[in-house]
Design a protein around this motif. Structure first.
Motif, short mmCIF file in Angstrom:
data_model
loop_
_atom_site.label_atom_id
_atom_site.label_comp_id
_atom_site.label_asym_id
_atom_site.label_seq_id
_atom_site.Cartn_x
_atom_site.Cartn_y
_atom_site.Cartn_z
N ALA A 160 0.82 -1.21 0.00
CA ALA A 160 0.00 0.00 0.00
C ALA A 160 0.86 1.26 0.00
N ARG A 204 3.01 4.28 0.69
CA ARG A 204 3.97 4.63 1.75
C ARG A 204 5.18 5.30 1.12
N SER A 263 -7.25 -0.57 -5.74
CA SER A 263 -7.06 0.67 -4.98
C SER A 263 -7.64 1.84 -5.74
N SER A 266 -6.96 5.95 -5.76
CA SER A 266 -5.99 6.93 -5.28
C SER A 266 -6.34 8.33 -5.77
N TYR A 274 -3.93 10.43 -1.16
CA TYR A 274 -4.89 9.58 -0.45
C TYR A 274 -5.07 8.29 -1.23
N ARG A 300 -7.26 4.46 -1.01
CA ARG A 300 -8.14 3.45 -0.42
C ARG A 300 -7.74 2.12 -1.05
N HIS A 301 -7.25 1.21 -0.21
CA HIS A 301 -6.57 0.01 -0.68
C HIS A 301 -7.29 -1.24 -0.20
N LYS A 358 -8.74 -0.33 3.43
CA LYS A 358 -7.97 0.48 4.36
C LYS A 358 -7.63 1.82 3.70
N GLU A 359 -7.62 2.87 4.50
CA GLU A 359 -7.29 4.20 3.99
C GLU A 359 -5.89 4.62 4.44
N HIS A 360 -5.17 5.28 3.53
CA HIS A 360 -3.84 5.79 3.83
C HIS A 360 -3.78 7.22 3.28
N THR A 361 -3.21 8.13 4.04
CA THR A 361 -3.05 9.51 3.58
C THR A 361 -1.66 10.01 3.95
N GLN A 362 -0.98 10.63 2.99
CA GLN A 362 0.31 11.27 3.23
C GLN A 362 0.24 12.70 2.72
#
Length: 270
Positions: A32, A34, A229, A231, A244, A246-247, A255-259
């Motif tokens: 995912a 990163r 995903s 994005s 952002y 959503r994977h 699961k959500e990831h945000t950087q």
């Protein structure tokens, strides 16, 4: 297969705004969103090929990739996911990078690649399948563009739906900040499919039908395939980046990831 819609250099608040669905086999190992080991590259990783389908850097570089839909492929071809990564980790301008890979694009199966540098306002579209008058390399003009599995801005019905949905959301929000997660729900999860007469007819009719929606979920002989995903990358006029994702993980859990970061204004190569 993947599909993306993006806004480039034509909005008072957002020089760049991208929404991208990555379609892939569910059993293909994937990492995912990163920061990569170099500390400069941000994106997901294809653990089989080692590359990425979408990424950006602290210096304002962006690259994303889609496969070109065609009836056959070359099993010994180089991994297409290596191309975005090579640009992101280079110090070349988009045009220089396009020239640099020109002599080797035949070593890859069909691809569409967009590489950009936000600070220099430069974006290039590269393909090794330049059909119907398209060029191998094209400077991307300001405005809204859609990229799926044919040449940039090809009027496939799913691309037309995506463009229209995106335009409507832009109109609804005008010059205000965009509600990214709302836009993901309203545009990128669309499962409307096309009639047989509207399909590209590259694969079997049933496969084409299943692939004709913006959000894909289907069974193939090799297993489940579809959107792994969703994005978004938004870059504001003051160089603030929000990535952002959503994977889809094992067990059908999302699961959500945000950087978030601010672009460093010192890329000497541009």
């Amino acid at each position: 297969m993947c599909i993306a819609v993006f806004l480039w250099q034509s909005h008072p608040l957002y020089p760049f705004l991208l929404f991208l669905n990555r379609d892939e086999d569910h059993n293909r190992p994937t990492e995912a969103l990163r920061w990569w080991e170099d500390g400069e590259t941000l994106g997901g990783r294809d653990l089989l090929g080692g590359g990425t389908w979408l990424g950006c850097t602290r210096q304002g570089r962006i690259a994303f990739l889609t496969n070109f839909r065609e009836a056959s492929s070359f099993p010994a071809a180089k991994s297409r996911g290596d191309l975005p990564l090579r640009y992101l980790q280079s110090r070349k301008s988009p045009a220089e990078f396009a020239e640099d890979i020109h002599d080797e694009i035949a070593l890859y199966n069909g691809f569409n690649l967009v590489v950009a540098h936000v600070l220099s306002k430069s974006m290039v579209y590269i393909t090794n399948r330049p059909l119907h008058g398209h060029k191998l390399v094209t400077q991307v003009s300001p405005g809204i563009h859609v990229l799926s599995n044919a040449n940039l801005d090809s009027p496939w019905p799913k691309c037309v739906r995506l463009r229209e949905g995106f335009q409507q959301l832009l109109a609804d929000n005008r010059s205000s900040e965009f509600p990214v997660k709302t836009m993901v729900e309203q545009v990128m999860t669309n499962t409307v499919k096309d009639q047989d007469t509207e399909l590209p007819h590259v694969y079997t009719p049933e496969t084409e039908y299943q692939l004709s929606s913006i959000f894909v979920d289907m069974q193939r002989p090799t297993g489940r395939y579809g959107t792994r995903s969703i994005s978004t990358i938004s870059i504001k006029s003051h160089s603030e980046v929000c990535f952002y994702e959503r994977h889809l993980e094992e067990g059908d859990s999302w699961k959500e990831h945000t950087q978030q970061f601010v672009i460093i204004q010192n890329d000497e190569s541009i």
